[in-house]
Design a protein around this motif. Structure first.
Motif, PDB file in Angstrom:
ATOM      1  N   PHE A   1      -6.785  13.836  31.289  1.00 53.09           N
ATOM      2  CA  PHE A   1      -7.090  12.819  29.506  1.00 53.09           C
ATOM      3  C   PHE A   1      -8.864  13.972  30.038  1.00 53.09           C
ATOM      4  CE2 PHE A   1     -10.963  10.179  28.779  1.00 53.09           C
ATOM      5  CZ  PHE A   1     -10.703  10.198  27.263  1.00 53.09           C
ATOM      6  N   GLY A   2      -9.106  13.900  30.623  1.00 52.58           N
ATOM      7  CA  GLY A   2     -10.266  14.515  31.149  1.00 52.58           C
ATOM      8  C   GLY A   2     -10.722  16.082  31.317  1.00 52.58           C
ATOM      9  N   LYS A   3      -9.067  16.831  30.868  1.00 51.95           N
ATOM     10  CA  LYS A   3      -9.262  18.244  31.118  1.00 51.95           C
ATOM     11  C   LYS A   3      -8.988  18.289  29.275  1.00 51.95           C
ATOM     12  CE  LYS A   3      -8.515  20.231  34.653  1.00 51.95           C
ATOM     13  NZ  LYS A   3     -10.191  21.299  34.502  1.00 51.95           N
ATOM     14  N   VAL A   4      -8.239  17.131  28.683  1.00 55.37           N
ATOM     15  CA  VAL A   4      -8.331  17.281  27.395  1.00 55.37           C
ATOM     16  C   VAL A   4      -9.926  17.019  26.868  1.00 55.37           C
ATOM     17  CG1 VAL A   4      -7.737  15.699  24.883  1.00 55.37           C
ATOM     18  CG2 VAL A   4      -6.134  16.761  27.097  1.00 55.37           C
ATOM     19  N   GLY A   5     -10.595  15.987  27.133  1.00 56.57           N
ATOM     20  CA  GLY A   5     -11.982  15.777  27.038  1.00 56.57           C
ATOM     21  C   GLY A   5     -13.088  17.239  27.291  1.00 56.57           C
TER      22      GLY A   5
ATOM     23  N   LEU B   1      -1.108  15.291  28.656  1.00 55.89           N
ATOM     24  CA  LEU B   1      -0.976  14.345  28.356  1.00 55.89           C
ATOM     25  C   LEU B   1      -0.300  13.159  28.083  1.00 55.89           C
ATOM     26  CD1 LEU B   1      -3.841  11.571  28.730  1.00 55.89           C
ATOM     27  CD2 LEU B   1      -4.177  12.165  26.799  1.00 55.89           C
ATOM     28  N   ALA B   2       0.240  13.876  27.288  1.00 53.77           N
ATOM     29  CA  ALA B   2       1.239  12.749  26.672  1.00 53.77           C
ATOM     30  C   ALA B   2       3.195  12.845  27.344  1.00 53.77           C
ATOM     31  CB  ALA B   2       2.035  13.129  25.366  1.00 53.77           C
ATOM     32  N   ASP B   3       2.684  13.857  27.965  1.00 52.42           N
ATOM     33  CA  ASP B   3       4.357  13.436  29.123  1.00 52.42           C
ATOM     34  C   ASP B   3       3.787  13.335  30.483  1.00 52.42           C
ATOM     35  OD1 ASP B   3       5.646  15.240  27.675  1.00 52.42           O
ATOM     36  OD2 ASP B   3       5.126  17.215  29.007  1.00 52.42           O
ATOM     37  N   ILE B   4       2.437  13.090  31.107  1.00 55.10           N
ATOM     38  CA  ILE B   4       2.200  12.305  32.117  1.00 55.10           C
ATOM     39  C   ILE B   4       1.771  10.885  31.797  1.00 55.10           C
ATOM     40  CG2 ILE B   4       0.054  12.180  33.915  1.00 55.10           C
ATOM     41  CD1 ILE B   4      -0.606  15.228  33.374  1.00 55.10           C
TER      42      ILE B   4
END
Ligand code: ASC
Length: 149
Positions: free
Chosen positions: A132-136, A116-119
């Protein structure tokens, strides 16, 4: 003799380190991990708010928040010390009885928050939303399994 004294000094410091790294009290460990998770949740939530349009989407702010989330994703887990499923905590006993599964989820979180940080630095909002969805999903999977309601 001097070299021996220095060597003894180094050994003493190394032996002292793990003890110093431990939490003095179980409640300190609970407070530490809850604080770390609060900070992580706050900055993750700000990214969510930007993606939803509740606050303006500023790519630079989103990237900064994603860096904070990725960094914070390393901090809470060592504070899940044995015996710290106290009444101040929602930690379930499964954290310790299914330690491998718990550890795997923390590692997935670290990988996905780094993504997420890279993207977020690349700036494509649709890609940020997917990451973000993957992290959630990872937050949710861990909460569903390891956090009491
Ligand atoms: C958040 C937050 C969480 C996760 C989780 C995702 O913003 O604070 O704990 O998302 O609700 O399911």
């Amino acid at each position: 003799m001097k070299a021996l004294a220095i060597a003894a000094g180094i050994v003493a410091v190394l032996l002292a380190l793990p003890a110093e790294a431990q939490f003095a009290k179980v409640e300190d460990a609970v407070k530490y991990r809850q604080s770390a998770l609060t900070v992580m949740g706050r900055h993750f939530g700000l990214i969510g708010a930007a993606l939803k349009g509740d606050i303006p989407y500023k790519a630079e702010e989103v990237a900064k928040n994603a860096d904070i989330v990725a960094f914070m994703s390393h901090l809470p887990w060592p504070a899940f010390v044995a015996g710290s499923d106290t009444d101040k905590s929602k930690a379930k006993a499964e954290i310790w009885s299914e330690a491998d599964k718990f550890r795997q989820l923390t590692e997935t979180l670290q990988t996905r928050t780094a993504d997420l940080a890279d993207i977020a630095k690349a700036g494509d909002q649709a890609a940020v939303k997917a990451a973000f969805g993957k992290v959630g999903e990872t937050c949710k999977e861990c909460h569903d399994h390891f956090r009491a309601k």
